[in-house]
Write an enzyme that holds these catalytic residues in place. Sequence first.
Site, PDB file in Angstrom:
ATOM      1  N   SER A 133       0.812  -1.222   0.000  1.00 36.86           N
ATOM      2  CA  SER A 133       0.000   0.000   0.000  1.00 36.86           C
ATOM      3  C   SER A 133       0.833   1.254   0.000  1.00 36.86           C
ATOM      4  O   SER A 133       2.053   1.223   0.144  1.00 36.86           O
ATOM      5  CB  SER A 133      -0.944  -0.004   1.204  1.00 36.86           C
ATOM      6  OG  SER A 133      -0.288   0.519   2.320  1.00 36.86           O
ATOM      7  N   GLY A 134       0.121   2.365  -0.149  1.00 38.01           N
ATOM      8  CA  GLY A 134       0.762   3.670  -0.164  1.00 38.01           C
ATOM      9  C   GLY A 134       0.810   4.300   1.214  1.00 38.01           C
ATOM     10  O   GLY A 134       1.282   5.423   1.373  1.00 38.01           O
ATOM     11  N   ASP A 135       0.297   3.583   2.215  1.00 42.66           N
ATOM     12  CA  ASP A 135       0.361   4.124   3.576  1.00 42.66           C
ATOM     13  C   ASP A 135       0.548   2.938   4.518  1.00 42.66           C
ATOM     14  O   ASP A 135       0.885   1.843   4.075  1.00 42.66           O
ATOM     15  CB  ASP A 135      -0.896   4.965   3.867  1.00 42.66           C
ATOM     16  CG  ASP A 135      -0.615   6.098   4.858  1.00 42.66           C
ATOM     17  OD1 ASP A 135       0.117   5.846   5.843  1.00 42.66           O
ATOM     18  OD2 ASP A 135      -1.124   7.212   4.668  1.00 42.66           O
ATOM     19  N   ASP A 136       0.347   3.133   5.810  1.00 40.45           N
ATOM     20  CA  ASP A 136       0.650   2.084   6.774  1.00 40.45           C
ATOM     21  C   ASP A 136      -0.142   0.797   6.482  1.00 40.45           C
ATOM     22  O   ASP A 136      -1.330   0.853   6.171  1.00 40.45           O
ATOM     23  CB  ASP A 136       0.305   2.567   8.182  1.00 40.45           C
ATOM     24  CG  ASP A 136       1.041   3.859   8.527  1.00 40.45           C
ATOM     25  OD1 ASP A 136       2.236   3.985   8.173  1.00 40.45           O
ATOM     26  OD2 ASP A 136       0.427   4.750   9.144  1.00 40.45           O
ATOM     27  N   SER A 158       5.452  -1.392   1.879  1.00 39.80           N
ATOM     28  CA  SER A 158       4.958  -0.013   1.918  1.00 39.80           C
ATOM     29  C   SER A 158       6.142   0.947   2.017  1.00 39.80           C
ATOM     30  O   SER A 158       6.544   1.350   3.106  1.00 39.80           O
ATOM     31  CB  SER A 158       4.021   0.167   3.112  1.00 39.80           C
ATOM     32  OG  SER A 158       3.526   1.482   3.117  1.00 39.80           O
TER      33      SER A 158
END
Length: 487
Positions: free
Chosen positions: A263-266, A297
């Site tokens: 993902s692009g975040d946590d 990530s």
Amino acid sequence: MMKIRSHRRAGIYNALLLVLFAVILSSCGKKANGRRFHHGEDYFEYSSINCRAYAASLTEFGGIGDGITSNTKAFQDAINYLSQFESYGGSILFVPPGKWLTGNFNITSSHFTLFLHQDAVLLGSQDESEYAVIDPLPSYGRGRDTQGGRFVSLIFGTNLTDVVITGNNGTIDGQGQIWWNKFRNGSLQYTRPYLIEIMFSDEVEISNIVLVNSPSWNVHPVYSSNVVVRGITITAPVRSPNTDGINPDSCTNVHIEDCYIVSGDDCVAVKSGWDEYGIAFGMPTKQLFIKGLTCISPTSATIALGSEMSGGIEDVRAEDIVAINTESAVRIKTAVGRGGYVKDVFVKGMTMKTMKYVFWMTGNYGSHPDNNYDPNALPVIDNINYQDMVAENVTMAARLEGIPGDTFTGICISNVTIGMATSAKKLPWNCTNVAGVSSGVTPKPCSLLPEQEGLSTCNFPTDHRPIREVNLRTCSCKNKLFKRNGL
Ligand SMILES: *[C@@H]1O[C@H](CO)[C@@H](O)[C@H](O)[C@H]1NC(C)=O
Ligand SMILES: *[C@@H]1O[C@H](CO)[C@@H](O)[C@H](O)[C@H]1NC(C)=O
Ligand SMILES: *[C@@H]1O[C@H](CO)[C@@H](O)[C@H](O)[C@H]1NC(C)=O
Ligand SMILES: *[C@@H]1O[C@H](CO)[C@@H](O)[C@H](O)[C@H]1NC(C)=O
Ligand SMILES: *[C@@H]1O[C@H](CO)[C@@H](O)[C@H](O)[C@H]1NC(C)=O
Ligand SMILES: *[C@@H]1O[C@H](CO)[C@@H](O)[C@H](O)[C@H]1NC(C)=O
Ligand SMILES: *[C@@H]1O[C@H](CO)[C@@H](O)[C@H](O)[C@H]1NC(C)=O
């Protein structure tokens, strides 16, 4: 009088069920004409926290899986219809193979399962009018992206008991690109929708599905208890904004098991409300158990605690975790004004490759909902334990920044071997305003975490699995399930 009334009501109910029964029978198992359904499409087995007595298929409610026709009404009609069986053994809505374009729909009954066939793809509508605007969460005081309200999630449910979203790894595709563009170019009027939000509920299972390209967060259980997230795959471009994987938020007893997240975040972001709103709401996330997580990530954490943690985060246990090309392993994010606490965190058994930091604590994360936060509301960070980890190709072993006058205490790091990248920073550990101990850690930790003689392990709880076991049953959708048991 009461008796007659209730008797008559039961009679009406039974008559209603008889009418409904034709629809139910033709949905799954043996068809009314005796022909068997094709295996895998209309007969299926799965494991879940609870099985259901009644089933129907989306196509019986006008669903069209052509990827173009909106199925919002079909989903909502199907679920509203199946709600009738809430007290009669519950129901399951089967989503067959196809591309099912839909806007928001709500799970409106307890004892309900949404089941996605492996070739079913739910396509999240890109039309804002398909998502009602709902109030901000009380513990946040506003939306995350904008002040004021927020678009309801693609799949939303509140005040439910025993709700399951599962399948044979069917897909929910949020088609998030247009939402990411709006976020980036500042044209969002309200906070972006999440893929799944279940609020004020008890006994929630989200398992064996694939979530791709969420507009924002993927799975958001909030103000809920006894939540299982198991065997799900989440992917989003590694540069997509705020596409957090799983966000347990003010929840008690959450199991996250065997999940794979890019993902692009946590990958997992543990939360409990934001500054003065979260403090006032006062609902912690506690008893969180994570086992078997793989995370990629590059710009975020494998497990983040915060930054919204104003209701407190406690009793977090995580093990058997793999992180590859990820910014950090565990990151505590907080700020002056957050209040709350992060305490009793135990993480062990992590294997990592290509990390910017292994351990990261940030006391000056900032990011306030508004300017009314209390500058005296200092977070308490205490009893944070990391053990039995190996990492390779790491730029900086640890960056631990507490808050001046509010030391992060009780840090214990034991049996951790960190292989530094050739391009690594000269200073592998940089610690300020933290206190704790270490043992058997390479490279040698900062002086604020001195090697403690005789310490072989941190003080991990010895009870094997303190949190209630998840009992899974084997369920199947077949003929006998559609009999009117008990009616
Ligand atoms: C889902 O629930 C929200 C919040 O109550 C509501 O605003 C929205 O209209 C509902 N969606 C549908 C499709 O009924
Ligand atoms: C849902 O539950 C919460 C917490 O118990 C309660 O405050 C709220 O009024 C309930 N909402 C509905 C729609 O029943
Ligand atoms: C679903 O995917 C998970 C994770 O990749 C896998 O372990 C599981 O066997 C799959 N289940 C089915 C029913 O295909
Ligand atoms: C922002 O992005 C959206 C989605 O791509 C687009 O429709 C809109 O025209 C853009 N607005 C501005 C001001 O660039
Ligand atoms: C090590 O990490 C760097 C980024 O810091 C990356 O470019 C490189 O490919 C990695 N090397 C290996 C062997 O994985
Ligand atoms: C240290 O951690 C490794 C895993 O990284 C584990 O295999 C080993 O058993 C641990 N050593 C001790 C003494 O617990
Ligand atoms: C170490 O961290 C402190 C506090 O964040 C920072 O001011 C300092 O520049 C850092 N030192 C190095 C060498 O990175």
